[in-house]
Design a protein around this motif. Structure first.
Motif, PDB file in Angstrom:
ATOM      1  N   LEU A  60       3.052  -5.821  -7.920  1.00 12.75           N
ATOM      2  CA  LEU A  60       2.926  -4.432  -7.484  1.00 12.75           C
ATOM      3  C   LEU A  60       3.994  -4.127  -6.461  1.00 12.75           C
ATOM      4  N   THR A  61       4.270  -2.853  -6.297  1.00  8.69           N
ATOM      5  CA  THR A  61       5.098  -2.362  -5.201  1.00  8.69           C
ATOM      6  C   THR A  61       4.401  -1.161  -4.599  1.00  8.69           C
ATOM      7  N   SER A  62       4.593  -0.964  -3.307  1.00 13.30           N
ATOM      8  CA  SER A  62       3.913   0.113  -2.605  1.00 13.30           C
ATOM      9  C   SER A  62       4.863   0.789  -1.644  1.00 13.30           C
ATOM     10  N   ALA A  63       4.715   2.109  -1.510  1.00 15.15           N
ATOM     11  CA  ALA A  63       5.545   2.856  -0.573  1.00 15.15           C
ATOM     12  C   ALA A  63       5.314   2.404   0.862  1.00 15.15           C
ATOM     13  N   SER A  64       4.134   1.872   1.140  1.00 17.04           N
ATOM     14  CA  SER A  64       3.814   1.394   2.490  1.00 17.04           C
ATOM     15  C   SER A  64       4.204  -0.063   2.694  1.00 17.04           C
ATOM     16  N   GLY A  65       4.681  -0.723   1.639  1.00 15.83           N
ATOM     17  CA  GLY A  65       5.026  -2.128   1.740  1.00 15.83           C
ATOM     18  C   GLY A  65       3.868  -3.073   1.543  1.00 15.83           C
ATOM     19  N   ALA A  66       2.712  -2.572   1.138  1.00 15.92           N
ATOM     20  CA  ALA A  66       1.539  -3.417   0.953  1.00 15.92           C
ATOM     21  C   ALA A  66       1.757  -4.399  -0.190  1.00 15.92           C
ATOM     22  N   MET A  67       1.119  -5.554  -0.067  1.00 16.74           N
ATOM     23  CA  MET A  67       1.243  -6.592  -1.087  1.00 16.74           C
ATOM     24  C   MET A  67       0.010  -7.477  -1.074  1.00 16.74           C
TER      25      MET A  67
END
Length: 722
Positions: free
Chosen positions: A276-283
């Motif tokens: 996954l990738t997230s605009a907030s940098g979550a992983m």
């Protein structure tokens, strides 16, 4: 407009089924084949001229139905190791599944998810799938049928993206037969099954199937348990009268894995790449992959019983009368910590608490009359009928205070006190329906249908002290009307083209059990235009289907946060579906499919919560999906069958803002079956053969976590037929 609601976890469940084994190598010829041909046990040729009642009450074949129909049978489910309805349905073209214990029968199909996919049991609607569905063990099933696109003209409110029909095994007069299954696999998974059909006389046949499944789960101590018994007694006094009494009993515990928390980049010291990738940098941190964040006394239990009485009588060659009366009772419990939110201030996981109890009683009756006659000299078949049900549904729920636990070594603790609020729901639903198939010429058929109904809904809410909450209680009447029309044209004896227009209606928000007093809206409206081709190939040794569709759903609400829904104008979905099968040699078969969907929200702006999603793709809707399966028998002249399959799921989004991107993934299954005797087979199987890490679903009701797919699982099974 925007309104506040508190989401109530959806209560359809993950009844992990007890069928992880492959069937024995078939010894006889396939129906319609020559004596030296064999049946491919891991694959069944789609017989376009087989009648599939899920698509119509007119006894139309797949070829004659102006819609897309997909099926998977009992042998395929066994061979491919599908333990659940969710796994089996997700293997069909263009369908993916969710896997959450809060909503285990959550599918994505043709750009729609959740309650826009109706779940049926033996053709009957028992209530909103995300509140009531417990699919049971696949060992007890004859198969699963899927009707793509709006199906409200057949099944009432709810079917926009499609309808999934779960069909039990039934008694028949063909022959005596029995089947026994034993399987063991990774995660301490055990599956057992025993069932059979008996012809007791020329007029009486009986069938009983029992199955058991348990697992510890790939996340420790989250595994399911289930025990399912189905049975039936069929009386046939003559060729014109049939009476069948059947019952379905299930006691189960769902998986209690609600997801793995998302962490900020600074806290994830061992991130899992490529999922996954997230605009907030979550992983997702690999260290949390198998950590159980639920409480130690978590529960997701139920028991249910469902007797049915079906009568079919043909007083003449031109008239058939049918009636099915049924009663359905269920008790369900969810007691869990479901939301796991990383707290950057403490470095710990904040957990909520939620519990909900159900008591459901449903009484229904469905009757129809079928007339075969001529209209203006043209052959015609007409079905008219009614559908009635009365529901009493009591939901008790509460939201105790949560707590905070260590990220890597959480002390699971206990749930705590249960302070309930009770919400009884009642409905009385009466519908009238009609379908007609008119042969305009020997090659052109006109298929039409309509359904009109009244649904009287009563909701009562009570406070914690037991006092009546008049402000949130209400009564409402829904008046859906739906129709469809389609043309089916035989271009050649082997190739058929069709085009159709159909409508559907469903609740504007989640489902009728969760409509609030402030949501004073009529039902959402949808329509679909579809055209396609269905063809038999290679002299009957193959088939090909192609469909193109355009669906629009208008006047809807959607979830934008855990306690907020917002009004959006419409949602539109356009796509292509292609699937084909071929027996390339007497011993080698291949089936494959590929689908593309372009699904978008219409006007969707929520200034209160900063969501500007106009033109965005709905969550958990992949742009591309593909499946390939192959099976080879009599390898090197030995009683050996081997095969496997690959499923590809394209990029999806995990929220309406499209800021959480779920990366594409592909998983594979391989198996080998050795026929120890003509009636006994041993199978070894590996699921997720590459041990791929992937996000199966991102449930917007649990925005701080994602559902990860099961890692590699190996198993062995023994199947006897006698």
């Amino acid at each position: 407009m925007t309104m506040k609601v508190r989401h109530l976890p959806r209560t359809a469940l993950l009844a992990l089924a007890a069928t992880a084994a492959a069937p024995a190598l078939a010894q006889g010829a396939a129906p319609g084949s020559t004596a030296d041909e064999i049946t491919v046990t891991g694959w069944r040729l789609r017989q376009l001229d087989v009648i599939v009642p899920t698509g119509s009450r007119l006894d139309l074949s797949i070829r004659e139905t102006p819609a897309t129909l997909d099926r998977i049978g009992a042998d395929e489910m066994l061979t491919r190791g599908f333990r659940t309805v969710e796994e089996a349905t997700g293997s069909l073209p263009g369908i993916i599944s969710g896997g959450s214990p809060g909503d285990p029968s959550l599918f994505s199909m043709r750009g729609f998810t959740g309650e826009q996919i109706t779940i049926l049991h033996n053709g009957l609607y028992l209530g909103p799938a995300n509140m009531i569905n417990r699919p049971g063990n696949s060992f007890n099933l004859a198969g699963i049928d899927v009707l793509k696109g709006p199906g409200s003209v057949l099944y009432g409110q709810g079917a926009v993206g499609g309808a999934v029909n779960i069909v039990n095994k039934r008694p028949d007069f063909a022959r005596n037969s029995s089947q026994a299954l034993a399987a063991y696999g990774d995660f301490d998974t055990v599956s057992l099954g025993l069932g059979g059909n008996r012809v007791l006389s020329d007029t009486l046949a009986a069938r009983v199937d029992a199955s058991y499944h348990r697992s510890n789960g790939f996340v420790d101590d989250t595994g399911p348990h289930s025990f399912n018994v189905t049975g039936g007694l069929r009386y046939r006094s003559s060729s014109t009268l049939s009476v069948e009494l059947s019952v379905d009993y299930l006691r189960d515990r769902l998986s209690t894995y609600y997801g793995t928390p998302l962490l900020p980049a600074g806290a994830a010291t061992d991130p899992i790449p490529g999922i996954l990738t997230s605009a907030s940098g979550a992983m997702v941190d690999r260290r949390t992959r198998f950590v159980n964040y639920n409480v130690a006394d978590s529960r997701a239990n139920s028991w249910q019983v469902w007797p049915r009485l079906a009568v079919t009588w043909s007083p003449s060659d031109t008239v058939t009368l049918a009636n099915t009366a049924y009663y359905f009772h269920a008790d369900r419990q969810w007691i869990n910590a479901e939301n796991y939110t990383y707290n950057p201030g403490t470095g710990r996981i904040d957990r909520d608490r939620f519990f909900v109890f159900h008591r459901q009683d449903l009484v229904g009756d469905q009757g129809s009359a079928t007339f075969r006659h001529h209209l203006a000299g043209l052959s015609n078949k007409l079905v008219v009928g009614f559908d009635y049900s009365h529901l009493d549904f009591v939901r008790s729920r509460g939201f105790p205070d949560g707590d905070s636990v260590d990220l890597l070594r959480p002390v699971r603790g206990s749930f705590g006190p249960l302070d309930r609020r009770v919400s009884p729901t009642r409905w009385d639903q009466i519908a009238l329906f009609a379908e007609d198939a008119l042969d305009l010429t020997a090659r052109l058929k006109l298929v039409t249908g309509l359904r009109t109904e009244r649904l009287f809904l009563t909701r009562e809410n009570f406070n914690l002290d037991g006092s009546f909450a008049a402000g949130s209680s209400f009564r409402r009447v829904y008046k859906p009307f739906n129709w469809r029309a389609g043309l089916v044209y035989d271009l050649t004896p082997a190739v058929t083209a069709y085009a159709s227009y159909s409508t559907g209606q469903d609740p504007v928000g989640a489902n009728l059990f969760l409509v609030n007093a402030g949501q004073n809206f009529a039902l959402s409206n949808s329509r679909q235009v579809e055209a396609g081709v269905k063809a038999s190939l290679l002299g009957g040794r193959g088939s090909l289907t192609l469909a193109a569709y355009d669906i629009e759903r208008r006047n809807i609400l959607t979830q934008v946060a855990i306690d907020t829904v917002s009004n959006i104008g419409r949602q539109r979905s356009r796509g292509l579906e292609l699937s084909g099968e071929a027996r390339l040699t007497p011993h080698w078969a291949v089936t494959a499919s590929g689908t593309y969907v372009d699904a978008r929200y219409g006007n969707f702006v929520d200034p209160n919560y900063g969501v500007a999603a106009s033109g965005n793709r709905p969550p958990n809707v992949p742009d591309w999906t593909a499946n390939v399966w192959t099976s080879v028998q009599k390898i090197a002249g030995l009683p050996l069958e081997a095969g496997g399959g690959v499923k590809f799921v394209g990029e999806r989004f995990g929220n309406t803002a499209n800021t959480l991107v779920l990366r594409p993934y592909a998983t594979g299954i391989v198996y080998a079956t050795w026929a120890l005797t003509p009636r006994l087979s041993l199978t070894g199987r590996v699921n997720n053969v590459w041990n791929k890490s992937f996000v199966q679903w991102a449930d917007i009701y649990y925005p701080a976590q994602v559902m990860l797919g099961e890692p590699r699982r190996a198993e062995v099974s023994l199947l006897a037929r006698f």
